[in-house]
Design a protein around this motif. Sequence first.
Motif, mmCIF file in Angstrom:
data_model
loop_
_atom_site.group_PDB
_atom_site.id
_atom_site.type_symbol
_atom_site.label_atom_id
_atom_site.label_comp_id
_atom_site.label_asym_id
_atom_site.label_seq_id
_atom_site.Cartn_x
_atom_site.Cartn_y
_atom_site.Cartn_z
ATOM 1 N N UNK A 1 30.141 33.920 27.159
ATOM 2 C CA UNK A 1 30.900 34.818 27.896
ATOM 3 C C UNK A 1 30.173 35.926 28.701
ATOM 4 N N UNK A 2 28.993 35.978 28.558
ATOM 5 C CA UNK A 2 28.184 36.578 29.192
ATOM 6 C C UNK A 2 28.104 36.531 30.812
ATOM 7 N N UNK B 1 30.051 42.420 27.282
ATOM 8 C CA UNK B 1 30.840 43.603 26.876
ATOM 9 C C UNK B 1 31.471 44.363 28.046
ATOM 10 N N UNK B 2 31.283 45.793 28.193
ATOM 11 C CA UNK B 2 31.777 46.584 29.097
ATOM 12 C C UNK B 2 31.082 46.315 30.349
ATOM 13 N N UNK C 1 38.700 41.532 35.923
ATOM 14 C CA UNK C 1 37.794 40.316 35.825
ATOM 15 C C UNK C 1 36.320 40.688 35.501
ATOM 16 N N UNK C 2 35.455 39.721 35.512
ATOM 17 C CA UNK C 2 33.943 39.979 34.733
ATOM 18 C C UNK C 2 33.074 39.169 35.394
ATOM 19 N N UNK C 3 31.815 39.910 35.356
ATOM 20 C CA UNK C 3 30.601 38.970 35.991
ATOM 21 C C UNK C 3 30.454 37.643 35.093
ATOM 22 N N UNK C 4 30.183 36.813 35.807
ATOM 23 C CA UNK C 4 29.989 35.329 35.066
ATOM 24 C C UNK C 4 28.604 34.766 35.428
#
Length: 337
Positions: free
Chosen positions: A180-181, A195-196, A212-215
Amino acid sequence: MEQSQSVLILGGTGQAGGDAAALLRRWHPTLPLTIAGRDLDRARRMADALGAATAVTVDLRRGDLGLPGDHRSSAVVAALWDDRLNGLRYAQDRGLPYLSISSGLVEIAPEVVASAQRADAAPVLVASHYCAGAAVLAALGAARELDRIDTIRISAVLDASDTGGPAGRADLERWSTATSAGLVRRDGVFTWIDGSAAQAEVTSVDGTVLPGQSIAVLDVPSLAHATGAPNVRFDFAVGESAGRRRGAPASFEVRIDLEGADPAGAPLSTSRYLVHPAGQRPLTALGIALGVERLLGLRGEAARPGIHTPEALVDPTYAVERLLEIGAAFVNPRVNS
């Protein structure tokens, strides 16, 4: 250069493999193709529609893929997850170029090691990037406007209804389980974030902001090494695309933000969206087809044995031409985005 032996497309009846075969047929009408799928009748229908194509079923659990001993190919394309790497071994044993799109950054170690151990056997194109390298090539095309690049941020929206067929959905589930990082390059250092720090706001082409998030995606090291940019990040959001919000089919959208300097050393930044009204499928197919062209020498010299990535083989300017040809477009961000 024309081929007398066929390109074996594993997963050729799927979305990415089938559309890549159609593009190759359009570009190279006499290029022999072999469509490999679990459903032989479906593979035969696709092969008949393409012309100059045959259909087979394969068993990815077997080193010989379950193919007859006299089967001859010019290249092997894994348009699905080659989990046992038997497609790669089959290609290496026969000195054939190999292309894969489904390993992902967190899973490429076995593939890279297998390729490195037999680096002289055949060229291996690791194209497990977003849309098989199409986003990387588009970003590198845009990067030619800058003399120095300090920061690259890619922001992608994948419509929740546009995750592909069963193989595509399985890829997403596998990658999300693996980590998930996110992987970023920050001040020249490749860094894992979670995390954040990994959270992000991804702005759609119509100005809508999605969480969204960094993948962890191969686009990050590819762009970092190709440009020398010390700061690279790829943010990703799954939700409703701009196309569906206006009542149309799911659309594809990737925002490319670049910061750096012009030839005179003055600060320069650019922002644009790469969009397609038909979603991610045409771009993934294009990434595969561009790779096959270069592996076989259908455009330029054939790739040499060793490990390759899309940006190492495909000219970004040519890739942009092909993107526009298949209906993609580059648009400027809304003023308020």
